[in-house]
Design an enzyme around this catalytic site. Structure first.
Site, PDB file in Angstrom:
ATOM      1  N   GLU A 150       3.906  10.137   2.073  1.00  0.00           N
ATOM      2  CA  GLU A 150       3.022  11.288   1.960  1.00  0.00           C
ATOM      3  C   GLU A 150       2.013  11.311   3.116  1.00  0.00           C
ATOM      4  O   GLU A 150       1.687  12.368   3.654  1.00  0.00           O
ATOM      5  CB  GLU A 150       2.304  11.251   0.609  1.00  0.00           C
ATOM      6  N   ILE A 194      -2.905  -0.609  -4.842  1.00  0.00           N
ATOM      7  CA  ILE A 194      -4.110  -1.123  -5.503  1.00  0.00           C
ATOM      8  C   ILE A 194      -4.788  -0.068  -6.384  1.00  0.00           C
ATOM      9  O   ILE A 194      -5.467  -0.401  -7.344  1.00  0.00           O
ATOM     10  CB  ILE A 194      -5.088  -1.690  -4.443  1.00  0.00           C
ATOM     11  N   ASN A 247      -3.415  -6.200  -5.865  1.00  0.00           N
ATOM     12  CA  ASN A 247      -4.054  -6.354  -4.576  1.00  0.00           C
ATOM     13  C   ASN A 247      -3.128  -7.197  -3.702  1.00  0.00           C
ATOM     14  O   ASN A 247      -3.035  -8.406  -3.881  1.00  0.00           O
ATOM     15  CB  ASN A 247      -5.412  -7.028  -4.745  1.00  0.00           C
ATOM     16  N   ALA A 248      -2.464  -6.536  -2.768  1.00  0.00           N
ATOM     17  CA  ALA A 248      -1.445  -7.219  -1.961  1.00  0.00           C
ATOM     18  C   ALA A 248      -2.052  -8.313  -1.085  1.00  0.00           C
ATOM     19  O   ALA A 248      -1.342  -9.218  -0.646  1.00  0.00           O
ATOM     20  CB  ALA A 248      -0.706  -6.203  -1.095  1.00  0.00           C
ATOM     21  N   ASP A 290      -4.892   1.721   5.627  1.00  0.00           N
ATOM     22  CA  ASP A 290      -6.260   2.229   5.786  1.00  0.00           C
ATOM     23  C   ASP A 290      -6.853   1.680   7.079  1.00  0.00           C
ATOM     24  O   ASP A 290      -6.814   0.473   7.318  1.00  0.00           O
ATOM     25  CB  ASP A 290      -7.118   1.794   4.593  1.00  0.00           C
ATOM     26  N   GLY A 328       0.856  -1.189   0.000  1.00  0.00           N
ATOM     27  CA  GLY A 328       0.000   0.000   0.000  1.00  0.00           C
ATOM     28  C   GLY A 328       0.885   1.229   0.000  1.00  0.00           C
ATOM     29  O   GLY A 328       0.810   2.068   0.890  1.00  0.00           O
TER      30      GLY A 328
HETATM   31  N1  SAM Z   1       1.796   3.945   2.728  1.00  0.00           N
HETATM   32  C1  SAM Z   1       1.378   5.175   2.065  1.00  0.00           C
HETATM   33  C2  SAM Z   1       1.770   6.373   2.869  1.00  0.00           C
HETATM   34  O1  SAM Z   1       2.171   6.192   4.035  1.00  0.00           O
HETATM   35  O2  SAM Z   1       1.683   7.507   2.349  1.00  0.00           O
HETATM   36  C3  SAM Z   1      -0.124   5.183   1.761  1.00  0.00           C
HETATM   37  C4  SAM Z   1      -1.046   5.148   2.937  1.00  0.00           C
HETATM   38  S1  SAM Z   1      -2.760   5.112   2.426  1.00  0.00           S
HETATM   39  C5  SAM Z   1      -3.625   5.578   3.859  1.00  0.00           C
HETATM   40  C6  SAM Z   1      -3.072   3.359   2.256  1.00  0.00           C
HETATM   41  C7  SAM Z   1      -2.763   2.871   0.858  1.00  0.00           C
HETATM   42  O3  SAM Z   1      -2.935   1.454   0.778  1.00  0.00           O
HETATM   43  C8  SAM Z   1      -3.677   3.466  -0.199  1.00  0.00           C
HETATM   44  O4  SAM Z   1      -2.896   4.066  -1.198  1.00  0.00           O
HETATM   45  C9  SAM Z   1      -4.469   2.272  -0.720  1.00  0.00           C
HETATM   46  O5  SAM Z   1      -4.858   2.396  -2.065  1.00  0.00           O
HETATM   47  C10 SAM Z   1      -3.501   1.131  -0.486  1.00  0.00           C
HETATM   48  N2  SAM Z   1      -4.116  -0.200  -0.383  1.00  0.00           N
HETATM   49  C11 SAM Z   1      -5.205  -0.521   0.346  1.00  0.00           C
HETATM   50  N3  SAM Z   1      -5.500  -1.835   0.213  1.00  0.00           N
HETATM   51  C12 SAM Z   1      -4.552  -2.362  -0.611  1.00  0.00           C
HETATM   52  C13 SAM Z   1      -4.323  -3.675  -1.137  1.00  0.00           C
HETATM   53  N4  SAM Z   1      -5.122  -4.699  -0.826  1.00  0.00           N
HETATM   54  N5  SAM Z   1      -3.267  -3.856  -1.959  1.00  0.00           N
HETATM   55  C14 SAM Z   1      -2.454  -2.815  -2.285  1.00  0.00           C
HETATM   56  N6  SAM Z   1      -2.628  -1.566  -1.812  1.00  0.00           N
HETATM   57  C15 SAM Z   1      -3.666  -1.329  -0.995  1.00  0.00           C
END
Ligand code: SAM
Length: 221
Positions: free
Chosen positions: A196, A65, A97-98, A120, A41
């Site tokens: 970010e 994702i 999708n991790a 999230d 993510g």
């Molecule tokens: N890690 C980054 C940061 O600290 O700036 C992003 C944090 S953001 C709140 C969470 C991220 O996880 C989002 O960009 C979301 O799209 C991604 N995400 C959520 N579920 C995911 C999944 N199953 N596979 C890959 N990415 C995922």
């Protein structure tokens, strides 16, 4: 629907040289490296960019994702490579999708470091099953992680922090690394502000909870 996710049948079926052309194209044509660190993510990629010069000999991959966000990271890395030749060759991002496809991309025990920065929170109890760390996903993460690999988690949400600590602690293939043992780990300082979301939490004077876990040997083996 998942029909729009591209994923390989098995790790060997994936062409890593597309993501890491400079690293993987040895003169003999044989890959000399494989991905060792995952930012799950990865959002807009701030952690990848920070880790790249810290671990020049490791291939680091962000998994994201959201289509637009992953495209942004891919373009960001392309621009960095163009502006600074021989830098940033060891980082890349894919849209996936991790939760679902890690074993398609990575072999058992391949990963040495895994990052979950500000995942999230899915605040509502009925949504907790969507949290990226839960009983099922932890077993998949454990599969791709090497023994003694480290998993780093940071969140501004206390409830999620406690949830993650509880799930890792109860899983059986992880143990928490005590804060005192993290003093000499150069990664830890970078976890709070590289991404970010971390910068946003700082601007809003939010809390930051860190927990690091080690993948331990399977006691049943
Ligand atoms: N890690 C980054 C940061 O600290 O700036 C992003 C944090 S953001 C709140 C969470 C991220 O996880 C989002 O960009 C979301 O799209 C991604 N995400 C959520 N579920 C995911 C999944 N199953 N596979 C890959 N990415 C995922």
């Amino acid at each position: 629907a998942d029909h729009d996710f591209d994923y390989p049948r098995c790790p060997e079926a994936y062409d890593w040289s597309i993501l890491y052309p400079e690293v993987t194209n040895t003169k003999s044509g044989i890959y000399n490296k494989r991905v060792e660190m995952l930012d799950i993510g990865c959002g807009y990629g701030g952690l990848l960019v920070t880790l790249s010069p810290m671990f020049p000999d490791s291939m680091i991959l962000g998994l994201e994702i959201r289509v637009k966000v992953s495209q942004y990271v891919i373009e960001r890395i392309k621009a960095l490579r163009a502006n600074q030749p021989n830098c940033y060759d060891n980082i890349a991002c894919i849209r996936t999708n991790a939760i679902k496809y890690l074993p398609n991309f990575f072999k058992k025990g391949q990963i040495k470091k895994m990052f979950f920065l500000y995942p999230d929170p899915h605040f509502k109890k009925s949504k907790h099953k969507w949290r990226i760390i839960n009983d099922t996903t932890l077993s998949e993460y454990a599969y791709v992680l090497a023994e003694e690999a480290l998993v780093y988690t940071v969140t501004d949400v206390k409830d999620l922090h406690e949830w993650m600590v509880q799930h890792f602690s109860e899983h059986g293939l992880f143990k928490r690394v005590e804060d005192g043992d993290l003093k000499d780990d150069p990664v830890v300082d970078k976890l709070y502000e590289s991404s970010e979301e971390g910068k946003k939490v700082t601007r809003n004077n939010g809390d930051k909870f860190l927990a690091v876990f080690m993948r331990i040997k399977d006691p049943d083996l």
